[in-house]
Design a protein around this motif. Sequence first.
Motif, PDB file in Angstrom:
ATOM      1  N   PHE A 138       6.349  13.502  -0.632  1.00  0.00           N
ATOM      2  CA  PHE A 138       6.686  12.416   0.290  1.00  0.00           C
ATOM      3  C   PHE A 138       5.741  11.245   0.080  1.00  0.00           C
ATOM      4  O   PHE A 138       4.532  11.429  -0.076  1.00  0.00           O
ATOM      5  CB  PHE A 138       6.570  12.921   1.741  1.00  0.00           C
ATOM      6  N   ARG A 139       6.279  10.025   0.058  1.00  0.00           N
ATOM      7  CA  ARG A 139       5.465   8.831  -0.137  1.00  0.00           C
ATOM      8  C   ARG A 139       5.788   7.816   0.956  1.00  0.00           C
ATOM      9  O   ARG A 139       6.950   7.562   1.270  1.00  0.00           O
ATOM     10  CB  ARG A 139       5.753   8.218  -1.500  1.00  0.00           C
ATOM     11  N   LEU A 140       4.757   7.248   1.539  1.00  0.00           N
ATOM     12  CA  LEU A 140       4.885   6.224   2.574  1.00  0.00           C
ATOM     13  C   LEU A 140       4.441   4.906   1.977  1.00  0.00           C
ATOM     14  O   LEU A 140       3.349   4.802   1.414  1.00  0.00           O
ATOM     15  CB  LEU A 140       4.002   6.597   3.770  1.00  0.00           C
ATOM     16  N   ASN A 141       5.308   3.886   2.055  1.00  0.00           N
ATOM     17  CA  ASN A 141       5.037   2.588   1.467  1.00  0.00           C
ATOM     18  C   ASN A 141       4.904   1.537   2.564  1.00  0.00           C
ATOM     19  O   ASN A 141       5.810   1.371   3.381  1.00  0.00           O
ATOM     20  CB  ASN A 141       6.174   2.177   0.525  1.00  0.00           C
ATOM     21  N   LEU A 142       3.788   0.839   2.588  1.00  0.00           N
ATOM     22  CA  LEU A 142       3.555  -0.229   3.556  1.00  0.00           C
ATOM     23  C   LEU A 142       3.514  -1.553   2.815  1.00  0.00           C
ATOM     24  O   LEU A 142       2.855  -1.669   1.783  1.00  0.00           O
ATOM     25  CB  LEU A 142       2.226  -0.008   4.285  1.00  0.00           C
ATOM     26  N   GLY A 174      10.799  13.090  -3.195  1.00  0.00           N
ATOM     27  CA  GLY A 174      11.378  13.594  -4.424  1.00  0.00           C
ATOM     28  C   GLY A 174      10.322  13.745  -5.495  1.00  0.00           C
ATOM     29  O   GLY A 174       9.123  13.753  -5.228  1.00  0.00           O
ATOM     30  N   ASN A 175      10.786  13.848  -6.721  1.00  0.00           N
ATOM     31  CA  ASN A 175       9.891  13.986  -7.858  1.00  0.00           C
ATOM     32  C   ASN A 175      10.331  13.016  -8.949  1.00  0.00           C
ATOM     33  O   ASN A 175      11.099  12.099  -8.684  1.00  0.00           O
ATOM     34  CB  ASN A 175       9.866  15.440  -8.350  1.00  0.00           C
ATOM     35  N   ARG A 176       9.859  13.227 -10.174  1.00  0.00           N
ATOM     36  CA  ARG A 176      10.197  12.301 -11.260  1.00  0.00           C
ATOM     37  C   ARG A 176      11.675  12.359 -11.623  1.00  0.00           C
ATOM     38  O   ARG A 176      12.239  11.367 -12.066  1.00  0.00           O
ATOM     39  CB  ARG A 176       9.379  12.620 -12.503  1.00  0.00           C
ATOM     40  N   LEU A 177      12.329  13.501 -11.443  1.00  0.00           N
ATOM     41  CA  LEU A 177      13.733  13.635 -11.824  1.00  0.00           C
ATOM     42  C   LEU A 177      14.692  13.128 -10.755  1.00  0.00           C
ATOM     43  O   LEU A 177      15.726  12.543 -11.066  1.00  0.00           O
ATOM     44  CB  LEU A 177      14.046  15.105 -12.137  1.00  0.00           C
ATOM     45  N   PHE A 178      14.380  13.346  -9.477  1.00  0.00           N
ATOM     46  CA  PHE A 178      15.276  12.976  -8.390  1.00  0.00           C
ATOM     47  C   PHE A 178      14.467  12.391  -7.242  1.00  0.00           C
ATOM     48  O   PHE A 178      13.489  12.975  -6.811  1.00  0.00           O
ATOM     49  CB  PHE A 178      16.029  14.228  -7.902  1.00  0.00           C
ATOM     50  N   ARG A 179      14.851  11.225  -6.752  1.00  0.00           N
ATOM     51  CA  ARG A 179      14.109  10.565  -5.679  1.00  0.00           C
ATOM     52  C   ARG A 179      15.088   9.852  -4.743  1.00  0.00           C
ATOM     53  O   ARG A 179      16.047   9.231  -5.180  1.00  0.00           O
ATOM     54  CB  ARG A 179      13.130   9.560  -6.253  1.00  0.00           C
ATOM     55  N   VAL A 180      14.817   9.963  -3.439  1.00  0.00           N
ATOM     56  CA  VAL A 180      15.573   9.256  -2.403  1.00  0.00           C
ATOM     57  C   VAL A 180      14.600   8.321  -1.712  1.00  0.00           C
ATOM     58  O   VAL A 180      13.529   8.742  -1.274  1.00  0.00           O
ATOM     59  CB  VAL A 180      16.189  10.237  -1.387  1.00  0.00           C
ATOM     60  N   THR A 181      14.966   7.040  -1.615  1.00  0.00           N
ATOM     61  CA  THR A 181      14.077   6.016  -1.078  1.00  0.00           C
ATOM     62  C   THR A 181      14.776   5.263   0.044  1.00  0.00           C
ATOM     63  O   THR A 181      15.964   4.949  -0.046  1.00  0.00           O
ATOM     64  CB  THR A 181      13.682   5.014  -2.181  1.00  0.00           C
ATOM     65  N   ARG A 182      14.025   4.953   1.082  1.00  0.00           N
ATOM     66  CA  ARG A 182      14.502   4.055   2.134  1.00  0.00           C
ATOM     67  C   ARG A 182      13.491   2.931   2.250  1.00  0.00           C
ATOM     68  O   ARG A 182      12.327   3.160   2.560  1.00  0.00           O
ATOM     69  CB  ARG A 182      14.618   4.785   3.462  1.00  0.00           C
ATOM     70  N   GLY A 183      13.922   1.711   1.961  1.00  0.00           N
ATOM     71  CA  GLY A 183      13.028   0.570   1.945  1.00  0.00           C
ATOM     72  C   GLY A 183      12.772   0.001   3.325  1.00  0.00           C
ATOM     73  O   GLY A 183      13.411   0.386   4.314  1.00  0.00           O
ATOM     74  N   ALA A 184      11.861  -0.935   3.393  1.00  0.00           N
ATOM     75  CA  ALA A 184      11.512  -1.578   4.662  1.00  0.00           C
ATOM     76  C   ALA A 184      12.687  -2.346   5.243  1.00  0.00           C
ATOM     77  O   ALA A 184      12.800  -2.501   6.459  1.00  0.00           O
ATOM     78  CB  ALA A 184      10.325  -2.508   4.461  1.00  0.00           C
ATOM     79  N   ASP A 185      13.591  -2.817   4.389  1.00  0.00           N
ATOM     80  CA  ASP A 185      14.750  -3.563   4.863  1.00  0.00           C
ATOM     81  C   ASP A 185      15.938  -2.666   5.208  1.00  0.00           C
ATOM     82  O   ASP A 185      16.993  -3.150   5.587  1.00  0.00           O
ATOM     83  CB  ASP A 185      15.166  -4.594   3.821  1.00  0.00           C
ATOM     84  N   MET A 229       7.690  -0.987   6.702  1.00  0.00           N
ATOM     85  CA  MET A 229       7.351   0.329   6.191  1.00  0.00           C
ATOM     86  C   MET A 229       8.599   0.991   5.602  1.00  0.00           C
ATOM     87  O   MET A 229       9.677   0.926   6.175  1.00  0.00           O
ATOM     88  CB  MET A 229       6.819   1.197   7.330  1.00  0.00           C
ATOM     89  N   GLY A 230       8.429   1.624   4.461  1.00  0.00           N
ATOM     90  CA  GLY A 230       9.490   2.391   3.835  1.00  0.00           C
ATOM     91  C   GLY A 230       8.960   3.756   3.457  1.00  0.00           C
ATOM     92  O   GLY A 230       7.762   4.024   3.538  1.00  0.00           O
ATOM     93  N   HIS A 231       9.860   4.638   3.053  1.00  0.00           N
ATOM     94  CA  HIS A 231       9.417   5.959   2.642  1.00  0.00           C
ATOM     95  C   HIS A 231      10.339   6.490   1.550  1.00  0.00           C
ATOM     96  O   HIS A 231      11.462   6.030   1.388  1.00  0.00           O
ATOM     97  CB  HIS A 231       9.368   6.922   3.827  1.00  0.00           C
ATOM     98  N   SER A 232       9.833   7.456   0.800  1.00  0.00           N
ATOM     99  CA  SER A 232      10.627   8.108  -0.223  1.00  0.00           C
ATOM    100  C   SER A 232      10.162   9.541  -0.379  1.00  0.00           C
ATOM    101  O   SER A 232       9.056   9.895   0.001  1.00  0.00           O
ATOM    102  CB  SER A 232      10.514   7.359  -1.550  1.00  0.00           C
ATOM    103  N   LYS A 292       0.862  -1.174   0.000  1.00  0.00           N
ATOM    104  CA  LYS A 292       0.000   0.000   0.000  1.00  0.00           C
ATOM    105  C   LYS A 292       0.900   1.226   0.000  1.00  0.00           C
ATOM    106  O   LYS A 292       1.878   1.286   0.739  1.00  0.00           O
ATOM    107  CB  LYS A 292      -0.896   0.004   1.246  1.00  0.00           C
ATOM    108  N   SER A 293       0.572   2.200  -0.831  1.00  0.00           N
ATOM    109  CA  SER A 293       1.358   3.409  -0.933  1.00  0.00           C
ATOM    110  C   SER A 293       0.450   4.615  -0.714  1.00  0.00           C
ATOM    111  O   SER A 293      -0.631   4.695  -1.296  1.00  0.00           O
ATOM    112  CB  SER A 293       2.011   3.475  -2.312  1.00  0.00           C
ATOM    113  N   MET A 294       0.895   5.542   0.130  1.00  0.00           N
ATOM    114  CA  MET A 294       0.154   6.770   0.390  1.00  0.00           C
ATOM    115  C   MET A 294       1.049   7.951   0.050  1.00  0.00           C
ATOM    116  O   MET A 294       2.218   7.975   0.441  1.00  0.00           O
ATOM    117  CB  MET A 294      -0.262   6.830   1.854  1.00  0.00           C
TER     118      MET A 294
END
Length: 61
Positions: A14-18, A28-39, A23-26, A7-9
């Motif tokens: 800012f995006r929260l991914n479950l 940014g926009n289409r050009l630049f994005r920083v993501t931290r995954g659940a692991d 839980m992970g989060h990211s 599930k993504s909100m």
Amino acid sequence: MGWSYRKSMKFGPFRLNLSRRGMGHSWGNRLFRVTRGADGRRTVSVNLPGGFHWRKTRSTR
């Protein structure tokens, strides 16, 4: 094949991914994005027009 859940909100840039793994989060926009995954992995992505992209992933270790 097992079952999975995701599930993504979205809250502006800012995006929260479950998921089943956690839980992970990211941000940014289409050009630049920083993501931290659940692991715990961190990924920096740069996407340029014309199909060019660069991605760097760092593990937790």
